[in-house]
Design an enzyme around this catalytic site. Structure first.
Site, PDB file in Angstrom:
ATOM      1  N   TRP A 248       0.823  -1.221   0.000  1.00  6.36           N
ATOM      2  CA  TRP A 248       0.000   0.000   0.000  1.00  6.36           C
ATOM      3  C   TRP A 248       0.851   1.264   0.000  1.00  6.36           C
ATOM      4  CZ3 TRP A 248      -0.463  -4.117   3.286  1.00  6.36           C
ATOM      5  CH2 TRP A 248       0.234  -4.041   4.497  1.00  6.36           C
ATOM      6  N   ARG A 249       2.154   1.090  -0.130  1.00  9.62           N
ATOM      7  CA  ARG A 249       3.016   2.268  -0.257  1.00  9.62           C
ATOM      8  C   ARG A 249       3.455   2.491  -1.695  1.00  9.62           C
ATOM      9  NH1 ARG A 249       6.814   1.860   5.264  1.00  9.62           N
ATOM     10  NH2 ARG A 249       5.134   2.502   6.692  1.00  9.62           N
TER      11      ARG A 249
ATOM     12  N   GLU B 223      -5.522   0.527   5.718  1.00  9.48           N
ATOM     13  CA  GLU B 223      -5.693   0.962   7.100  1.00  9.48           C
ATOM     14  C   GLU B 223      -6.817   0.198   7.793  1.00  9.48           C
ATOM     15  OE1 GLU B 223      -3.615   2.553   8.611  1.00  9.48           O
ATOM     16  OE2 GLU B 223      -2.476   3.570   7.055  1.00  9.48           O
TER      17      GLU B 223
ATOM     18  N   TYR C  26      -8.276   7.660  13.941  1.00 19.27           N
ATOM     19  CA  TYR C  26      -6.994   7.186  13.409  1.00 19.27           C
ATOM     20  C   TYR C  26      -7.007   7.087  11.881  1.00 19.27           C
ATOM     21  CZ  TYR C  26      -3.539   4.241  11.439  1.00 19.27           C
ATOM     22  OH  TYR C  26      -2.578   3.781  10.588  1.00 19.27           O
TER      23      TYR C  26
ATOM     24  N   ASP D 217      -2.194   5.640  16.336  1.00 21.35           N
ATOM     25  CA  ASP D 217      -2.480   4.233  16.529  1.00 21.35           C
ATOM     26  C   ASP D 217      -1.658   3.726  17.714  1.00 21.35           C
ATOM     27  OD1 ASP D 217       0.051   4.376  15.529  1.00 21.35           O
ATOM     28  OD2 ASP D 217      -0.190   2.700  14.137  1.00 21.35           O
TER      29      ASP D 217
ATOM     30  N   GLN E 229      -5.861  -3.495  14.358  1.00 18.46           N
ATOM     31  CA  GLN E 229      -5.672  -4.609  15.292  1.00 18.46           C
ATOM     32  C   GLN E 229      -5.182  -5.884  14.598  1.00 18.46           C
ATOM     33  OE1 GLN E 229      -6.538  -3.991  18.920  1.00 18.46           O
ATOM     34  NE2 GLN E 229      -5.962  -2.173  17.783  1.00 18.46           N
ATOM     35  N   THR E 230      -4.514  -5.714  13.477  1.00 19.73           N
ATOM     36  CA  THR E 230      -4.088  -6.871  12.694  1.00 19.73           C
ATOM     37  C   THR E 230      -2.665  -6.648  12.200  1.00 19.73           C
ATOM     38  OG1 THR E 230      -6.381  -7.080  11.950  1.00 19.73           O
ATOM     39  CG2 THR E 230      -4.742  -8.386  10.789  1.00 19.73           C
TER      40      THR E 230
ATOM     41  N   LEU F 174      -9.946 -12.899   8.499  1.00 24.25           N
ATOM     42  CA  LEU F 174      -9.265 -11.690   8.987  1.00 24.25           C
ATOM     43  C   LEU F 174      -9.781 -11.268  10.360  1.00 24.25           C
ATOM     44  CD1 LEU F 174      -8.587  -8.758   6.489  1.00 24.25           C
ATOM     45  CD2 LEU F 174      -6.998  -9.938   8.011  1.00 24.25           C
ATOM     46  N   GLY F 175     -11.038 -11.609  10.652  1.00 26.82           N
ATOM     47  CA  GLY F 175     -11.597 -11.218  11.937  1.00 26.82           C
ATOM     48  C   GLY F 175     -12.180  -9.811  11.935  1.00 26.82           C
ATOM     49  N   TYR F 176     -12.845  -9.474  13.020  1.00 29.38           N
ATOM     50  CA  TYR F 176     -13.529  -8.171  13.141  1.00 29.38           C
ATOM     51  C   TYR F 176     -14.311  -7.869  11.860  1.00 29.38           C
ATOM     52  CZ  TYR F 176     -11.065  -7.055  17.478  1.00 29.38           C
ATOM     53  OH  TYR F 176     -10.591  -7.054  18.754  1.00 29.38           O
TER      54      TYR F 176
END
Length: 381
Positions: free
Chosen positions: A44-45, A57, A140, A158, A62-63, A100-102
DNA sequence: GATCCGTGGAA
DNA sequence: TTTCCAAGGAT
């Protein structure tokens, strides 16, 4: 020092933390000079596309970076643009997020894409305040997108930023308390490089994951060692100050494995709460059941299924398998109980019969994959 | 402001 | 095995 800093910042005064302009300049030069030489090469850069920044992001919340990279690449293959994501079937988005969760992140992300397309003609808003209004974007992420994609001098606070700045200035405020954020926000606004705010924020993240990481840091070799008051006083591991979370609750369930000639019965989880929108075996919460009667009550719980058809289900309880799965704040103890059933109509339920070979088509949480493995129905987890 | 919401890696 | 934690946000 930290007391005065705290008083200054909490008191609302915007005085720099005892630093001259020359020292602030030297700080920025040390940080960004190091970043220019040592920054991580991350997918992502490669550009500053706000859609790419939003996606990364969101996944990174949290990952860990190593976990996110393959998901990020795959997700962009499926949904290359914000328009593509806005138009995609929700089930396909959830499937791309599987593991991935959440999971509410995925639903909010697609909602944000729809907002960008419908409310902004497909062009992301450029200010943190506007970004903050998009679904799933908090302080954030708004700061990260505003600074990285649009060069706005906004902090991106963060866990890294909390850790790095708490050590640099020996800040004793508890970072677990929401109120503490404003203290860091006001401090960072005085230090962020107005010419390179995105790089400044990302440099802090890289520093926070290397020399100033939580475990086994190496502050002596940090490019900011000379600015690090915790290092200079040999108190690095005292920071950040973070209060502990409460212990997790143990919840026992029956997991109903109902098999018919048409496959296994899976239900879609409610749209909110744990594992929202994902597919699982039906669960019966047994935490409130009377242990002596719970088998009978299990049969009663099954009535909601039986009521849909003229069938009676007999669950095999003896020799049932137990599967444990731990989440951030609770632990599930799942007792697998099985029943054979004729196929009955499920049209009125968010449920379907699924053959074992088709489990892979649905977005399943990891705990469901554990159950399948315990039953010998494939899966690698 | 306190609580809820996943997962996998590391010590 | 247990604990902590890793680029947080919604309610």
């Amino acid at each position: 020092m930290q007391d005065r800093l705290h008083e200054q910042l909490v008191g609302g005064e915007l005085m720099a933390p005892n630093w001259s302009k020359a020292k602030v300049t030297a700080f920025r030069r040390a940080l960004l000079g190091w970043y220019d030489q040592e920054k991580r090469d991350l997918p992502w850069r490669r550009d500053h596309d706000p859609y790419h920044i939003l996606l990364s992001e969101t996944m990174l919340q949290q990952t860990q970076v190593a976990t996110v990279i393959p998901y990020y690449e795959h997700f962009l293959q499926l949904f290359p643009t914000v328009q593509a994501l806005a138009q995609a079937p929700e089930d396909q988005v959830m499937k791309a997020w599987e593991g991935l969760g959440y999971y509410s992140r995925a639903r909010h992300l697609q909602q944000a894409a729809k907002q960008v397309v419908q409310d902004y003609g497909g062009q992301f808003p450029r200010t943190a305040a506007e970004l903050r209004q998009l679904s799933g974007i908090g302080p954030y992420t708004a700061g990260a997108i505003a600074s990285i994609a649009f060069n706005q001098p906004e902090p991106a606070i963060d866990g890294n930023a909390f850790r790095v700045f708490s050590r640099l200035f020996k800040i004793d405020a508890d970072i677990a308390k929401p109120q503490t954020r404003q203290l860091f926000d006001q401090l960072i606004r005085q230090l962020i490089d107005p010419k390179r705010p995105g790089d400044f924020n990302q440099a802090i993240m890289d520093l926070g994951s290397s020399y100033m990481r939580a475990k086994d840091p190496d502050p002596a070799h940090s490019p900011l060692a000379a600015f690090d008051q915790s290092y200079l006083s040999d108190t690095v591991m005292d920071y950040p100050v973070k209060s502990k979370k409460k212990p997790k609750k143990v919840v026992p369930y029956f997991a109903l494995v109902i098999h018919s000639p048409q496959g296994y019965l899976l239900v879609r989880r409610p749209r909110t709460g744990m594992l929202a929108d994902l597919w699982m075996f039906p669960l019966v919460d047994r935490s409130e059941l009377d242990a002596a009667l719970e088998v009978d009550q299990l049969v009663e719980a099954a009535d909601r299924f039986e009521a849909l058809a003229d069938v009676h289900l007999t669950f095999e309880v003896t020799g049932a398998k137990l599967v444990r799965h731990t989440f951030t704040h609770q632990q599930w103890q799942l007792t697998l109980v099985q029943a054979d059933s004729p196929a009955f109509d499920l049209a009125v339920l968010p449920a379907k019969w699924v053959k074992a070979a088709d489990f892979g088509r649905l977005a399943l949480p990891t705990v469901q994959k554990k159950l399948l493995k315990a039953l010998g129905l494939g899966g690698t987890k």
